[in-house]
Design an enzyme around this catalytic site. Sequence first.
Site, PDB file in Angstrom:
ATOM      1  N   SER A  53       0.841  -1.194   0.000  1.00 24.31           N
ATOM      2  CA  SER A  53       0.000   0.000   0.000  1.00 24.31           C
ATOM      3  C   SER A  53       0.871   1.238   0.000  1.00 24.31           C
ATOM      4  CB  SER A  53      -0.920   0.048   1.233  1.00 24.31           C
ATOM      5  OG  SER A  53      -1.704  -1.104   1.337  1.00 24.31           O
ATOM      6  N   ASP A  72       7.280  -8.098  11.758  1.00 31.33           N
ATOM      7  CA  ASP A  72       7.198  -9.491  12.199  1.00 31.33           C
ATOM      8  C   ASP A  72       6.405  -9.583  13.504  1.00 31.33           C
ATOM      9  OD1 ASP A  72       7.612 -12.182  12.460  1.00 31.33           O
ATOM     10  OD2 ASP A  72       9.639 -12.016  13.245  1.00 31.33           O
ATOM     11  N   ASP A 116       5.777 -15.545  15.782  1.00 27.08           N
ATOM     12  CA  ASP A 116       6.993 -16.299  16.079  1.00 27.08           C
ATOM     13  C   ASP A 116       6.664 -17.769  16.315  1.00 27.08           C
ATOM     14  OD1 ASP A 116       8.669 -14.147  15.798  1.00 27.08           O
ATOM     15  OD2 ASP A 116       8.780 -13.681  17.930  1.00 27.08           O
TER      16      ASP A 116
END
Length: 804
Positions: free
Chosen positions: A277, A349, A352
């Site tokens: 985007s 991130d 995990d």
Amino acid sequence: MKYISFLLALGITITLAIYVSKPIGPVPPIATLIDPNHGFWQNMISEDDLAETEVLLEGLNSPVQIVYDKNLIPHIFAQNEEDLYKAQGYVTAKHRLWQMEFQTRAAAGRLSEIVGDVALELDRMTRRKGLGYGAELGMDFLKESDPETLRYLEAYASGVNQYINSIGPGQLPVEYKILNYRPEEWTPYKSLLLLKYMSDMLVGDRDLEYSNLRKILGEQMLNKLYPDYPKDADPVIESDKVWEFEPLEIQKPDSLEYPDDLLSMKPLEQPLPGTGSNNWAVAPSKTKNGHPILANDPHLSLNLPSLWYAIQLTTPDYSVKGASLPGALGVISGFNENIAWGVTNATKDARDWYKITFQDEQRKAYKYGDQWRPTNFRIEEIKVKDQDAFLDTVVYTHYGPVVYDKSFRSERQDVNFALKWTVHMGSNEQKTFLLLNKATNHEDYNVALDNFTAPAQNFVFASKNGDIAMRIQGKFALKWPEQGKFFMDGADPRMEWQKFIPNEQNPSTLNPNRGFVASANQHPVASSYPYYVFDNSYEHYRNRRINGKLREMEDITVEDMKKLQFDDFYFQASEALPTMLNLLGGDYSKEGNTEKYIKQLKEWDYYADPNQKAPTLYYVWWGKLYNQIWQAWDDFGVSVVKPNSYQTIQLLKNEPNDSIFDLEKTQEIENAKSHVLKSFEMMVKEISDWEQNEGDYAWANFKQTSIQHLVPQFKSFSETNVYTGGGAGIVNATSERHGASWRMVVELGDKPTAFGIYPGGQSGNPGSKYYKNFIPVWAEGNYLDFNLRSQKDTTNLLYQTTLK
């Protein structure tokens, strides 16, 4: 003519349903489908021909007026918010019911119920990732801490259900008729599920692939090919930002042990290439009229019905307009009388993986430190059309669900990995948008964002008082360097997420000196930010093009911002092609069309406009070159992620004779020039073949952008070969299947001036003239006037409905 077109499209779709029944499930009863009173004939009528002046809706406190403009965009005028959201639910269901339910079925892992066992693997994956579990925790969170949002969600659900209960078989969307099922009751849980689904669409992780690469390449080569912070990074928050807070302390433990064997599991699906985007806002000091201007264009899969549904929501206290998500409350990207905002994916991130050591094969306990912790079992019953239900047992640890185990995506009995993800932590993203819809200033914007956990998003902001801002928001774990980059040992408590970064310390900026804020999925911050930041998929080209243009522009107008959203400059090619041509030199065969191709490449201005031929030549050549260089990565025998295009170009430019270019399986010693020459020959052959078989290789003809129905097999309900330029990695990021799913530009003067467009139409009915009427406007880079509408405005009026 529209009836003939629809009949032809429906006939093709039914034929596909019959002859390709495996992908879309059992064939519908043909007699029911062609019944003139209940079958597809009823779906050939557009909404304005079915207009109702009054509708009775139970539970309203006051009448609600809905004014439809000539594009079927509803403007809802209610006296209070509860009535407003009930009306929004009713209206959205009226135009997008099948889409709403289909997407939440996908999010819940329930597609097998309607299409059969072809979707079983997908349903298992969805449930094992815990999307439904996350939505359940979201419901618990609302019940405990936010009864007002829950009440609004219930009002929305009531509106949806009253529409469902008001329609008979003839008024069902055509997809229900073809797939032979009926809609079920809408609930607040489904609205939360939709928001979790969006989080899953936008989040990725490469822990598995990086773990394998660490073992194969060693840390030194891994860090060279996959640096956390490349030299040309131009981050979301300006590089010279001074961080005025005392960071929380975190230290990396010594002597950590990672799982040390190569892992052969099939990785989770990642966001598809092209998903991204752009958003930005420019300060009054840089604009011609002295007002801030905000722009947003989220890049997602190009689908029909469109992901977005345009709407205006008005009460006596505020009026907001923009793009809504069918199934969720309020406006997601939009503006009101005082502010505008938009979102891009922050590509941070947030998932995990932990290796779980079970006590025994019964999996009732797992090792944690010097103890054995009890597990929980969640039995997922996946109903399958015309077959027995499939029962899947998912083990839950305190980290989260054990996605990989002996029964799913693991070739080994002893490999078990649990997923830790902020989606499983109970949150209220819906409240963020409810508050943004009526926010009046920067303080309100910050309060709204404090409720947002996942997915990580870059929220751009502008207000009519002149403020512009950007904040990267999500619930971010406080991690030591490289934590979460690789699979971790779940038995080691030191691998835990220790704390979360406070909201006020998330990266943000207000009125920076450069006079603009912007994001395009790139690195969020410079290395001066005191916390560890990592993701494998940061963008390297769109952001530099946007920032470069905004730095040089002055006296900016709305038209300038529209032009920038539709900018076709191929930044990657401008950096790579001169090096490729230089390495190629004159060492190539001059036969056939080769000289013509070389001439077109050398004369190219690097704009990927639809009629240009050079973008096609470069795109094919670069793809061949990239695959040539990294072909050895395919021979590792386990999942890895290849170095990105940016890093590959740096190697070509700066280290053309590096040993990384040599392929061990060949007798020759390859270098960059070897791969450039080989890939050029491959490109010449492919384009020559294309010319011979397909004809014109102009960029739009070769790229073949398509806007696909949510059920891919319903090809006749899709739009193919859309004539438009751009491409992945370009500001106008229109590739084959992805692109700007919504474009919005807003200037915030005394009254906002707004423009918006998306590639589709307001209707979810393929037989309606409002199903895809926006596509030509969007493809040419044009917009609809999108200003706020007053209740008494009769210009461009289609019809009005009063809910009583």
